[in-house]
Design a protein around this motif. Structure first.
Motif, PDB file in Angstrom:
ATOM      1  N   ILE A  34       0.843  -1.197   0.000  1.00 44.87           N
ATOM      2  CA  ILE A  34       0.000   0.000   0.000  1.00 44.87           C
ATOM      3  C   ILE A  34       0.880   1.250   0.000  1.00 44.87           C
ATOM      4  CG2 ILE A  34      -1.848   1.241   1.205  1.00 44.87           C
ATOM      5  CD1 ILE A  34      -2.777  -1.469   0.135  1.00 44.87           C
ATOM      6  N   GLY A  35       1.986   1.204   0.720  1.00 44.05           N
ATOM      7  CA  GLY A  35       2.925   2.319   0.748  1.00 44.05           C
ATOM      8  C   GLY A  35       3.482   2.643  -0.632  1.00 44.05           C
ATOM      9  N   GLU A  36       3.729   1.611  -1.437  1.00 41.66           N
ATOM     10  CA  GLU A  36       4.197   1.829  -2.810  1.00 41.66           C
ATOM     11  C   GLU A  36       3.133   2.548  -3.635  1.00 41.66           C
ATOM     12  OE1 GLU A  36       7.206   1.251  -4.322  1.00 41.66           O
ATOM     13  OE2 GLU A  36       7.899   0.890  -2.278  1.00 41.66           O
ATOM     14  N   VAL A  37       1.868   2.202  -3.406  1.00 38.88           N
ATOM     15  CA  VAL A  37       0.769   2.861  -4.124  1.00 38.88           C
ATOM     16  C   VAL A  37       0.709   4.335  -3.725  1.00 38.88           C
ATOM     17  CG1 VAL A  37      -1.740   2.916  -4.456  1.00 38.88           C
ATOM     18  CG2 VAL A  37      -0.535   0.712  -4.353  1.00 38.88           C
ATOM     19  N   VAL A  38       0.848   4.613  -2.432  1.00 34.98           N
ATOM     20  CA  VAL A  38       0.831   6.000  -1.950  1.00 34.98           C
ATOM     21  C   VAL A  38       1.996   6.781  -2.548  1.00 34.98           C
ATOM     22  CG1 VAL A  38       1.136   7.439   0.111  1.00 34.98           C
ATOM     23  CG2 VAL A  38      -0.430   5.500   0.162  1.00 34.98           C
ATOM     24  N   LYS A  39       3.166   6.162  -2.602  1.00 34.93           N
ATOM     25  CA  LYS A  39       4.344   6.822  -3.182  1.00 34.93           C
ATOM     26  C   LYS A  39       4.098   7.155  -4.648  1.00 34.93           C
ATOM     27  CE  LYS A  39       9.249   6.004  -4.005  1.00 34.93           C
ATOM     28  NZ  LYS A  39      10.335   5.009  -3.882  1.00 34.93           N
ATOM     29  N   GLY A  51      -6.752   8.668  -1.356  1.00 37.54           N
ATOM     30  CA  GLY A  51      -7.165   8.771   0.044  1.00 37.54           C
ATOM     31  C   GLY A  51      -6.415   7.858   0.997  1.00 37.54           C
ATOM     32  N   LEU A  52      -5.527   7.016   0.485  1.00 40.96           N
ATOM     33  CA  LEU A  52      -4.836   6.047   1.343  1.00 40.96           C
ATOM     34  C   LEU A  52      -3.947   6.709   2.392  1.00 40.96           C
ATOM     35  CD1 LEU A  52      -3.953   3.407  -1.383  1.00 40.96           C
ATOM     36  CD2 LEU A  52      -5.531   3.087   0.548  1.00 40.96           C
ATOM     37  N   ALA A  53      -3.190   7.728   2.004  1.00 38.98           N
ATOM     38  CA  ALA A  53      -2.295   8.404   2.957  1.00 38.98           C
ATOM     39  C   ALA A  53      -3.084   9.104   4.053  1.00 38.98           C
ATOM     40  CB  ALA A  53      -1.398   9.397   2.226  1.00 38.98           C
TER      41      ALA A  53
END
Length: 154
Positions: free
Chosen positions: A47-52, A119-121
């Motif tokens: 998920i962090g990769e998607v936010v990045k 909206g993930l972050a």
């Protein structure tokens, strides 16, 4: 081994033991994993990769990154599991909605949700959210129950 080498080796060993003993009581997450999370502490690495990707290249890149990480994507929303902080699933559900997402299911303090990549972050930043991760995928361990080989079908 010379005396000096032995002293250096013992000093390194003692330093290592002090480091391990000093960090043994600390935990980086609710699950007890001993190392702190790197980056956004409440986001799983996928998920962090998607936010990045969202931050650096926009929604299309974030969706492509989610696809590349085998995440379940519907439009621009990613299927995630939100772990509620302090067992307060109601507050976590409110955080999902505030992030543009939709809760699709709940089990205790775990919420299934579809959340836009944008909206993930903000979801992870909410105090009512402990962790955001992809849903776990079941994997079959057994190829056969050996019914024929054991004669159990007779």
């Amino acid at each position: 081994m010379g005396r000096r080498s032995l002293v250096v080796a013992l000093a390194a060993l003692a330093l290592g033991l002090v480091f391990v003993a000093g960090s043994a009581g600390r935990s980086g997450s609710r699950s007890g994993y001993p190392l702190p999370r790197v980056g956004t502490a409440k986001l799983d690495s996928q998920i962090g990769e998607v936010v990045k990707a969202q931050r650096t290249s926009g929604t299309a890149a974030a969706v492509a990154t989610a696809d590349a990480n085998s995440l379940d994507v519907t439009g621009t929303k990613v299927k995630v599991v939100v772990e509620a902080a302090d067992g307060d699933a109601g507050a976590a559900a409110t955080a999902v909605a505030a992030s543009g997402g939709t809760v699709t299911g709940q089990a205790g303090d775990l919420l299934d949700a579809l959340v836009p990549t944008s909206g993930l972050a903000s979801l992870a930043a909410r105090p009512s959210v402990d962790h955001v991760r992809p849903p776990m995928v079941p994997v079959a361990d057994t190829v056969s129950e050996a019914v024929a080989q054991s004669g159990a079908g007779a």
